[in-house]
Every structure is written in structure tokens, then in C-alpha cells.
Scaffold this active site. Structure first.
Site, mmCIF file in Angstrom:
data_model
loop_
_atom_site.group_PDB
_atom_site.id
_atom_site.type_symbol
_atom_site.label_atom_id
_atom_site.label_comp_id
_atom_site.label_asym_id
_atom_site.label_seq_id
_atom_site.Cartn_x
_atom_site.Cartn_y
_atom_site.Cartn_z
ATOM 1 C CB VAL A 83 48.649 30.715 66.498
ATOM 2 C CG1 VAL A 83 48.348 30.338 67.941
ATOM 3 C CG2 VAL A 83 47.627 31.705 65.963
ATOM 4 C CB SER B 138 32.484 29.607 64.612
ATOM 5 O OG SER B 138 31.360 30.484 64.536
ATOM 6 C CE LYS C 239 36.821 30.350 64.156
ATOM 7 N NZ LYS C 239 37.741 29.788 65.167
ATOM 8 C CG ASN D 42 40.069 29.739 72.328
ATOM 9 O OD1 ASN D 42 38.865 29.632 72.126
ATOM 10 N ND2 ASN D 42 40.606 30.877 72.754
ATOM 11 C CE1 TYR E 28 35.867 33.834 63.461
ATOM 12 C CE2 TYR E 28 33.582 33.286 62.944
ATOM 13 C CZ TYR E 28 34.648 33.284 63.835
ATOM 14 O OH TYR E 28 34.500 32.737 65.085
ATOM 15 C CB ILE F 52 30.296 33.433 72.836
ATOM 16 C CG1 ILE F 52 30.023 32.017 72.291
ATOM 17 C CG2 ILE F 52 30.745 33.362 74.293
ATOM 18 C CD1 ILE F 52 28.922 31.263 73.008
#
Length: 245
Positions: free
Chosen positions: A60, A137, A154, A86, A150, A183
Site C-alpha cells: 500500500v 484503532s 489512527k 486493513n 501509531y 487484539i
């Protein structure tokens, strides 16, 4: 027609090589969707061979990579019903020690790669409309140590989801996001190797356990289906109750 059905719908899932992406691909396939998934290499997406799903090697971060696959799907099937962004990466680098190259890689994957895919999908289906689901997230909503960049990416995913939902609504696009909590994937491997940290994390989750990749499937199926025909610009949090506290 069953409103919650995705049977016969075409879907492209980026980052389908493992973890959440793989569970989403399998979940949509099990419900009768025509599933395409991407991974950075042919080997990473090799698990799809012989399953009835279609795997494509694509990074990507490379401009045009996802656009080419979107065009391929539309040429073959006449449409791409759902784009599920995703693909994403994280790090455990202290904010003060984050190097430019690492920062660029996270931003290019988590935000710019997602944004390019949204653009390509919109341009390809401007007349037909479509459905975009962005995997964000809960760290786009709350802060966490060792995850500054991060968290930033998000948070940006959540905001661009809302902005695109408004801008593209007149072209019959629905744009929503899912915000997973903690997760059980390779991103949490470091935590699982530290029993005390894992125990503390589980105590912070009202449902008392790490989520499984399969726990994200239900929310994604809903957003992709006609049952969500009047849902856009929204975020479904799947976190075992963490941010409700």
C-alpha cells in the site's frame, strides 16, 4: 433479500496476509462474498490459494498498487462493492527515539496508503457509489506509551473517515470505520511474552480477555451489508469495553 447478507458482493481487503485481515477475508468468504486480499508479497498471501479467494501481492506504500487491483476487479466483475482498508503497522519505539525512516513508514502505510486506496476506489466508482470500511484503532481515541506515531495515524484515519463520508455522500458512498481494541495478533506478541504486562492489560479489559481477530468480523459484515444502508461517518468500537471506562 436478506439485509445482513454479503453473498455475491465483491470486496477487496488490504493487509489480508495475517491477523485481523486474514480473519476478515475468511469471514467474508464464509458468508458468500467474492474476496480479494492483498499482502506485501506473494508468499504472505499464499494461504489464499485453493480457498476460492483471490490473493494479490501489493504494498500500500507504493502509489498505484491498490488502484491497479481495484481496476482489475471492476473489469472482471463489473463492480467492487466494498473496499476494506486493513493494512497497517505499529512499533514500540519511545517517542523521543523515533527515527524519521520509521515514522515515515508508519505514516505511509497507516494513513497515506489508506488514503490513496480510498481515492482510487472513489475515482473508479464515482458513478456507481460504494462502501469503504477503514480499520482504525482505539489508540486513535486514547493515548498509549510507545505508540505516539501509531496513535496519530489512527486518529487521522478516524477523521478522514468522517470527512470522506460527508464529501462523498452525494455520490452514494458510505464510509465508516472499525476501531479494534487489544487484539491477539502478532502486534501483541511482545505483550504476551511478558505475563505481568499481559495480566495487567487483561484486567483493564472489562470482558477480561484479549480480542480475537474473528471478533472484528461481525462489525465488518454489518457495515458492508445493506443493513447499514443509512450508516456513514461512524466508528464501531470493538474493544471488550476498554474505552467505555
Amino acid at each position: 433479500m436478506k439485509r445482513l447478507s454479503v453473498t455475491g458482493k465483491t470486496i477487496l481487503i488490504t493487509g489480508a496476509s495475517r491477523g485481523i485481515g486474514r480473519a476478515l477475508a475468511q469471514g467474508f468468504h464464509d458468508e458468500g462474498a467474492i474476496v480479494y486480499g492483498t499482502g506485501r508479497s506473494a508468499d504472505s498471501i499464499g494461504w489464499m490459494r485453493g480457498t476460492g479467494m483471490e490473493g494479490r501481492a501489493a504494498d500500500v506504500m507504493q502509489p498505484g498498487a491498490i488502484a491497479a487491483i481495484i481496476d482489475e476487479i471492476i473489469q472482471k466483475h463489473g463492480r467492487l462493492d466494498v473496499l476494506l482498508n486493513n493494512a497497517g503497522i505499529a512499533s514500540n519505539t519511545p517517542a523521543g527515539g523515533m527515527k524519521e525512516e520509521e515514522m515515515d513508514r508508519i505514516i505511509d502505510t497507516n494513513f497515506k496508503g489508506l488514503y490513496r486506496a480510498c481515492q482510487a476506489y472513489y475515482k473508479a466508482q464515482r458513478k456507481a457509489g460504494g462502501v469503504i470500511i477503514n480499520n482504525a484503532s482505539i489508540l486513535g481515541m486514547i493515548g498509549a506509551p510507545l505508540a505516539a506515531v501509531y496513535c496519530g495515524t489512527k486518529g487521522a484515519v478516524l477523521q478522514v473517515t468522517r470527512a470522506l463520508a460527508i464529501e462523498w455522500a452525494s455520490n452514494n458512498f458510505r464510509v465508516n470505520a472499525i476501531a479494534p481494541g487489544f487484539i491477539d495478533t502478532d502486534m501483541t506478541e511482545m505483550i504476551k511474552k511478558r505475563p505481568q504486562v499481559l495480566e495487567k492489560m487483561q484486567q483493564a479489559i472489562p470482558l477480561g480477555r484479549l480480542g480475537q481477530p474473528e471478533d472484528l468480523v461481525g462489525a465488518a459484515l454489518f457495515l458492508a451489508s445493506d443493513a447499514a444502508a443509512y450508516v456513514t461517518g461512524q466508528v464501531i468500537v470493538v474493544d471488550g469495553g476498554v474505552i467505555a471506562q
